[in-house]
Design an enzyme around this catalytic site. Structure first.
Site, mmCIF file in Angstrom:
data_model
loop_
_atom_site.group_PDB
_atom_site.id
_atom_site.type_symbol
_atom_site.label_atom_id
_atom_site.label_comp_id
_atom_site.label_asym_id
_atom_site.label_seq_id
_atom_site.Cartn_x
_atom_site.Cartn_y
_atom_site.Cartn_z
ATOM 1 N N HIS A 121 6.909 -33.036 -16.933
ATOM 2 C CA HIS A 121 8.168 -32.500 -17.445
ATOM 3 C C HIS A 121 7.912 -31.320 -18.389
ATOM 4 O O HIS A 121 8.490 -30.233 -18.225
ATOM 5 C CB HIS A 121 8.926 -33.613 -18.179
ATOM 6 C CG HIS A 121 10.227 -33.191 -18.776
ATOM 7 N ND1 HIS A 121 11.440 -33.425 -18.174
ATOM 8 C CD2 HIS A 121 10.524 -32.546 -19.944
ATOM 9 C CE1 HIS A 121 12.418 -32.950 -18.923
ATOM 10 N NE2 HIS A 121 11.881 -32.412 -20.020
ATOM 11 N N GLU A 122 7.045 -31.516 -19.366
ATOM 12 C CA GLU A 122 6.775 -30.455 -20.339
ATOM 13 C C GLU A 122 6.040 -29.287 -19.687
ATOM 14 O O GLU A 122 6.194 -28.131 -20.102
ATOM 15 C CB GLU A 122 5.986 -30.999 -21.529
ATOM 16 C CG GLU A 122 6.672 -32.117 -22.298
ATOM 17 C CD GLU A 122 8.087 -31.771 -22.753
ATOM 18 O OE1 GLU A 122 8.369 -30.569 -22.975
ATOM 19 O OE2 GLU A 122 8.912 -32.698 -22.892
ATOM 20 N N HIS A 128 8.568 -26.930 -18.321
ATOM 21 C CA HIS A 128 9.039 -26.040 -19.384
ATOM 22 C C HIS A 128 8.028 -24.915 -19.624
ATOM 23 O O HIS A 128 8.385 -23.746 -19.767
ATOM 24 C CB HIS A 128 9.210 -26.820 -20.690
ATOM 25 C CG HIS A 128 10.463 -27.634 -20.770
ATOM 26 N ND1 HIS A 128 11.715 -27.097 -20.588
ATOM 27 C CD2 HIS A 128 10.656 -28.962 -21.051
ATOM 28 C CE1 HIS A 128 12.630 -28.044 -20.747
ATOM 29 N NE2 HIS A 128 12.017 -29.183 -21.020
ATOM 30 N N GLU A 170 15.811 -26.831 -18.766
ATOM 31 C CA GLU A 170 15.705 -28.207 -18.275
ATOM 32 C C GLU A 170 15.642 -28.258 -16.756
ATOM 33 O O GLU A 170 15.036 -29.168 -16.183
ATOM 34 C CB GLU A 170 16.878 -29.039 -18.782
ATOM 35 C CG GLU A 170 16.735 -29.517 -20.203
ATOM 36 C CD GLU A 170 15.486 -30.362 -20.434
ATOM 37 O OE1 GLU A 170 15.173 -31.216 -19.581
ATOM 38 O OE2 GLU A 170 14.831 -30.163 -21.458
#
Length: 504
Positions: A270-271, A274, A300
């Protein structure tokens, strides 16, 4: 005429020089924030709060200086003559918006607010560890006061609008509520239907997985996806985040549970999503306010795209699962790829937002968004937040919340920032992620089948060229339309979910 153009060029150069100083100060503030959330000693909170507040006040003073205002006025006609997509035009639009918003906020308010946020964040860590909301309640009440005062510096239709605009420019309380209402209408009956299916066994994820080996495997995944450790690093924290200091320094954090394997895997992916957005920004934007993601929702969309659409796909694990089994043979050698895939995509009501499955995740976001509105509107007092939180979880997810640590203390957002505009971006991002991926599939033949061969660069490169490289040159909805040729719609997202989770 030539002299006028030269004057404009000089004026623009001077403005970029002044704004670069603001950006450098903001970058230094980010370093302090990263340190506070990773390695700073516990006794450093008071000093760190002062340091961040001082830098914030200096940046605000520089941003709102009379010289910046004069240069913006002098360059108004120049801006009108420029192509909309040019660097100069985008830069002036962005600076003008930042200047006008900053001008409405007193510098002392910024300093006081930032000092308070550092103290509140530290108190939140202790409150969560001790499962004691009352430890942080007085500070959160003060945060609510700051949030309302912040909103009151602006004109608004709804008190949450200025806070939403900060993170998702172009959206208002009303537009977010409309999108959420449309999604809820489609999603809630669909979730109920999926929950009637036989529930997969996910016990294979809840064995003992040594953290040191989890760290090794997480690094292996994101290196293969394309995360550049020469421009970043991976550390641990209480609540995972990505942070950018410059084009050459984009860092991510994660967290580990020894008895729950996928906490770290999907938090890290997830990160990384980003980070890809920030790393993919054109280097020419570095040191300007155009560098970085254009909105919370678009940002997001990238993390959720990599975490869910890619990271929870069968093709992804066709490639990575043999490596995972070799890392944890005792735990996984008797678990087939299909069993593992079903386990990581199990749909069930869950107390924790960051651990939630793709279907119920948005219900967590909608609960938080509603609680924000109620607190800002004065309908909900901070002291009653735990009770209201628990009531929503019982109503929407059928869950009894056993502790505040698993309830209203689980997220850092309200305790390290303001109340309002903190959560809508997660669901907007989910919706956008499917829309971006749909466009990528049309552009790249057999996209998902490439994952099982370990080829992720075609998708990463497409996202860089069609989204990441522009940074903040365009608003979130503009970037979405440019990349997908469509306005925001929930249709691709619901199509993706229905295909992945068929109701039997």
């Amino acid at each position: 005429m030539r002299k006028l153009k030269m004057n404009r060029a000089n004026q623009f150069a001077k403005l970029t020089e002044l704004i670069s100083e603001v950006e450098n100060i903001n970058g230094a503030t980010c370093v302090l924030y990263w340190d506070q959330n990773t390695y700073m000693p516990a006794q450093g909170v008071a000093g760190r709060g002062r340091q961040i507040a001082t830098l914030g006040k200096i940046a605000h003073e520089k941003m709102t200086s009379s010289e910046v205002g004069r240069l913006l006025d002098d360059l108004t006609q120049y801006e009108e003559e420029l192509p909309y997509s040019s660097f100069e035009s985008s830069f002036l639009r962005c600076v003008r918006r930042n200047y006008n918003r900053s001008l409405k906020i007193p510098g002392q308010f910024i300093s006081d607010m930032l000092t308070h946020q550092s103290v509140c964040y530290d108190a939140w860590i202790k409150a969560k560890e001790e499962n004691n909301f009352k430890l942080v309640q007085p500070l959160l009440e003060k945060t609510l006061e700051y949030s309302k005062k912040y909103a009151d510096f602006f004109e608004y239709k709804h008190i949450a609008d200025p806070l939403i605009e900060d993170s998702d420019f172009g959206f208002t309380t009303e537009t977010v509520q409309k999108i959420f209402s449309d999604l809820r209408q489609e999603l809630v009956p669909f979730v109920k239907g999926v929950l009637l299916n036989k529930t997969p066994d996910d016990s294979c994820l809840r064995k003992n997985y040594p953290i040191s080996l989890q760290e090794q495997f997480s690094k292996k995944i994101i290196e293969k996806l394309g995360y550049d450790f020469n421009r970043g690093r991976l550390d641990t924290t209480h609540h995972p985040f990505m942070i950018t200091f410059s084009h050459g320094d984009v860092r991510i954090t994660t967290r580990y549970q020894e008895n729950f394997l996928t906490e770290s895997i999907f938090s890290t992916i997830h990160e990384t999503g980003h980070a890809f957005y920030e790393m993919g920004c054109d280097v020419s934007l570095d040191g300007t306010p155009l560098f970085g993601g254009t909105s919370s929702g678009v940002h997001e969309s990238q993390s959720r795209l990599w975490e869910n659409i890619v990271g929870r796909s069968y093709a992804f694990w066709e490639y990575f699962y043999p490596f995972l089994q070799s890392e944890f043979p005792e735990q996984l050698n008797s678990v087939s790829l299909k069993e593992f895939y079903l386990a990581i995509n199990k749909v069930s009501a869950n107390l924790i937002r960051t651990d939630a499955d793709e279907l119920t995740y948005n219900l967590h976001v909608m609960i938080r968004f509603q609680l924000e509105l109620e607190m800002l509107e004065g309908k909900l007092k901070v002291k009653d937040l735990p009770e209201a939180w628990n009531a929503y979880y019982l109503k929407d997810l059928g869950l009894k919340v056993p502790s505040d640590s698993l309830g209203c203390l689980q997220d850092t957002h309200w305790y390290g920032s303001l109340i309002g505009g903190q959560f809508q971006g997660y669901t907007l991002g989910n919706i956008m992620s499917a829309q971006f991926y749909e466009a990528a599939e049309k552009a790249i033949p057999n996209l998902s089948s490439q994952f099982k061969e370990g080829h992720f660069s075609p998708l990463k490169n497409w996202l860089e060229q069609n989204l990441h490289k522009y940074g903040k040159k365009f608003k979130g909805l503009e970037v979405l339309k440019r990349a997908t040729q469509k306005d925001l719609t929930i249709e691709p997202y619901m199509n993706y979910l229905r295909k992945k989770f068929p109701i039997k």
